[in-house]
Scaffold this active site. Structure first.
Site, PDB file in Angstrom:
ATOM      1  CG  ASN A  81     -19.267  23.331  63.124  1.00 43.91           C
ATOM      2  OD1 ASN A  81     -19.321  22.459  62.261  1.00 43.91           O
ATOM      3  ND2 ASN A  81     -18.210  24.106  63.279  1.00 43.91           N
ATOM      4  NE  ARG A  82     -18.982  23.318  57.539  1.00 44.38           N
ATOM      5  CZ  ARG A  82     -18.112  24.109  58.165  1.00 44.38           C
ATOM      6  NH1 ARG A  82     -17.738  23.839  59.404  1.00 44.38           N
ATOM      7  NH2 ARG A  82     -17.617  25.173  57.556  1.00 44.38           N
ATOM      8  CG  HIS A 107     -22.259  28.898  62.203  1.00 50.97           C
ATOM      9  ND1 HIS A 107     -21.861  27.965  63.118  1.00 50.97           N
ATOM     10  CD2 HIS A 107     -21.102  29.491  61.742  1.00 50.97           C
ATOM     11  CE1 HIS A 107     -20.530  27.992  63.225  1.00 50.97           C
ATOM     12  NE2 HIS A 107     -20.053  28.897  62.400  1.00 50.97           N
ATOM     13  CG  HIS A 181     -18.616  32.506  65.219  1.00 47.48           C
ATOM     14  ND1 HIS A 181     -17.546  33.007  64.502  1.00 47.48           N
ATOM     15  CD2 HIS A 181     -18.829  31.270  64.722  1.00 47.48           C
ATOM     16  CE1 HIS A 181     -17.157  32.128  63.615  1.00 47.48           C
ATOM     17  NE2 HIS A 181     -17.915  31.051  63.722  1.00 47.48           N
ATOM     18  CB  SER A 182     -15.627  36.636  69.921  1.00 46.90           C
ATOM     19  OG  SER A 182     -16.510  37.672  70.276  1.00 46.90           O
ATOM     20  CE1 TYR A 183     -15.451  35.231  62.977  1.00 46.91           C
ATOM     21  CE2 TYR A 183     -13.351  34.589  62.017  1.00 46.91           C
ATOM     22  CZ  TYR A 183     -14.726  34.568  62.001  1.00 46.91           C
ATOM     23  OH  TYR A 183     -15.393  33.901  61.002  1.00 46.91           O
ATOM     24  CG  ASP A 253     -13.090  25.091  60.591  1.00 46.10           C
ATOM     25  OD1 ASP A 253     -13.753  25.057  61.641  1.00 46.10           O
ATOM     26  OD2 ASP A 253     -13.508  25.574  59.525  1.00 46.10           O
ATOM     27  CD  GLN A 290     -15.371  23.593  64.952  1.00 47.60           C
ATOM     28  OE1 GLN A 290     -15.948  22.671  65.537  1.00 47.60           O
ATOM     29  NE2 GLN A 290     -14.868  23.475  63.739  1.00 47.60           N
ATOM     30  CD  GLU A 318     -16.898  28.733  66.400  1.00 49.27           C
ATOM     31  OE1 GLU A 318     -17.975  28.348  65.933  1.00 49.27           O
ATOM     32  OE2 GLU A 318     -15.838  28.753  65.742  1.00 49.27           O
TER      33      GLU A 318
HETATM   34  C1  BGC Z   1     -16.605  27.149  61.362  1.00 52.09           C
HETATM   35  C2  BGC Z   1     -15.884  27.501  60.079  1.00 52.09           C
HETATM   36  C3  BGC Z   1     -16.616  28.632  59.431  1.00 52.09           C
HETATM   37  C4  BGC Z   1     -16.621  29.787  60.386  1.00 52.09           C
HETATM   38  C5  BGC Z   1     -17.267  31.055  59.918  1.00 52.09           C
HETATM   39  C6  BGC Z   1     -16.628  28.360  62.222  1.00 52.09           C
HETATM   40  O1  BGC Z   1     -17.346  28.098  63.368  1.00 52.09           O
HETATM   41  O2  BGC Z   1     -16.024  26.083  62.024  1.00 52.09           O
HETATM   42  O3  BGC Z   1     -15.803  26.380  59.227  1.00 52.09           O
HETATM   43  O4  BGC Z   1     -16.019  28.994  58.225  1.00 52.09           O
HETATM   44  O5  BGC Z   1     -17.270  29.409  61.546  1.00 52.09           O
HETATM   45  O6  BGC Z   1     -18.164  30.968  58.980  1.00 52.09           O
END
Ligand code: BGC
Length: 353
Positions: A81-82, A107, A181-183, A253, A290, A318
């Site tokens: 994250n940020r 990330h 970061h699995s979707y 998010d 997250q 996450e």
């Molecule tokens: C973040 C999103 C981001 C995504 C993929 C997530 O972990 O929270 O804001 O767009 O990852 O890039």
């Protein structure tokens, strides 16, 4: 019994061959992982009739991952994250990281752990098939201080658990926040949006964000807001409500603050998909999670078997320390010092209802 095999998966731009490792358990659960980015490319789990479906978004080829991936299935590091403006101060020294998400750092930067080639070592125990991935991140890589030695271990057990253990050590003070970061789409990666999935989170607070998705520093109650997942609720039930936080995120998010965090492995989330009956529980030693509802997916990423991943085709959960912790002294610390060991575990447990 559990089994593993490896096949070639392609070559990176700088000429490194990478493999695709398959782990299988006694119940037919199959996991595929490449040592490029430690990416989980496939995850086949049974529905209530015993039919397998692949429940993670991803690509068929390495080239697709090299071209453009929104972190599908990847290990994220050094910092998930940020970090605001890509800056932080540690022991009086200011460090500057890439601004790769507007003005902010996301990330791990331009070439985070999702884009490096890990050394892979398959293993088997009595109850699990696994893959141990190691990577040494050089001092100064992506702007972070200290040489960081990282081990991430994936293990698939006969209890239908996918366990991820993260370990890291540094030779200078630094910050670390590793995640995966699995979707997920528990109806199958190619089955449309995830809005009918029912989500429960063991969190009665979250960290509200500013319009750039940086936490304000507040820990805010979820009660009486669309952020309240104390009782299982469809992801889509409130996602379009006129709520400032949902507007900033374009949906969910947000980092949720896990209740009763004490560093032990505790339940963080449960997701149920009604048509298939699949259930995924997430346990973690981390203080936060997250929840990202795939808001930036827009069909431009064409995935496995030609599936276009449209808006909200997958969700991420996450496990992590909170975003921007290096600039938020009130949040649990992400500082790692020489002689200490970063240790974190997350378990994804699959069942049916
Ligand atoms: C973040 C999103 C981001 C995504 C993929 C997530 O972990 O929270 O804001 O767009 O990852 O890039």
């Amino acid at each position: 019994m559990t089994a593993q095999e490896v096949e070639p998966f392609g070559r990176t731009a700088d000429g490194k061959d990478v493999g695709l490792y398959t782990l299988a358990n006694a119940n037919g659960v199959v996991v595929k992982i490449t040592n490029y980015g430690g990416i989980l490319t496939h995850l086949f789990v049974p529905d209530r009739e015993g039919n397998l479906a692949d429940v993670v978004l991803g690509y068929d080829s390495l080239d697709d991952y090299l071209r453009d991936s929104p972190y599908f299935g990847a290990i994220v590091g050094r910092y998930g994250n940020r970090i605001a403006r890509g800056r932080f101060v540690l022991d009086g020294v200011e460090y500057t990281l890439a601004a790769n998400n507007g003005a902010n750092h996301l990330h791990g930067g331009l070439k985070g752990f999702d884009k490096v080639v890990w050394t892979a070592e398959p293993f088997a125990t009595d109850d699990a098939a696994g893959l141990r991935l190691t990577y040494v991140s050089a001092d100064g890589e992506e702007g972070y201080p200290g040489q960081l030695s990282v081990t991430v271990t994936y293990a698939l057990t006969n209890d239908n658990e996918l366990r991820i253990d993260y370990r890291a050590e540094t030779d200078k003070p630094t910050v670390v926040n590793l995640t995966h970061h699995s979707y997920f789409n528990l109806a199958g990666h190619d089955s449309g949006d995830i809005l009918e999935h029912e989500l429960a989170l063991a969190a009665s607070r979250f960290t509200p964000v500013d319009p750039g998705l940086i936490p304000t520093g507040e820990l805010r109650s979820t009660v009486s807001t669309p952020m309240d997942f104390g009782k299982a609720t469809a992801i889509g039930a409130r996602i379009d409500e006129a709520d400032e936080q949902l507007r900033f995120g374009g949906g969910y998010d947000h980092n949720f603050v896990l209740d009763e965090y004490d560093g032990s492995l505790r339940i963080a989330a449960q997701v149920y998909e009604p048509t298939s009956g699949r259930v995924m529980e997430i346990y973690t030693t981390e203080p936060g999670i997250q929840f990202y509802s795939g808001n930036f997916l827009d069909g431009s990423n064409v995935g496995k078997g030609g599936a276009p991943y449209d808006h909200r085709a997958g969700f991420c959960l996450e496990t992590q320390h909170f975003p921007d912790s290096p600039n938020k002294p009130q949040f649990p610390s992400t500082v790692l010092r020489p002689g200490e060991r970063f240790e974190s575990t997350t378990v994804y447990r699959f069942s049916v209802r």
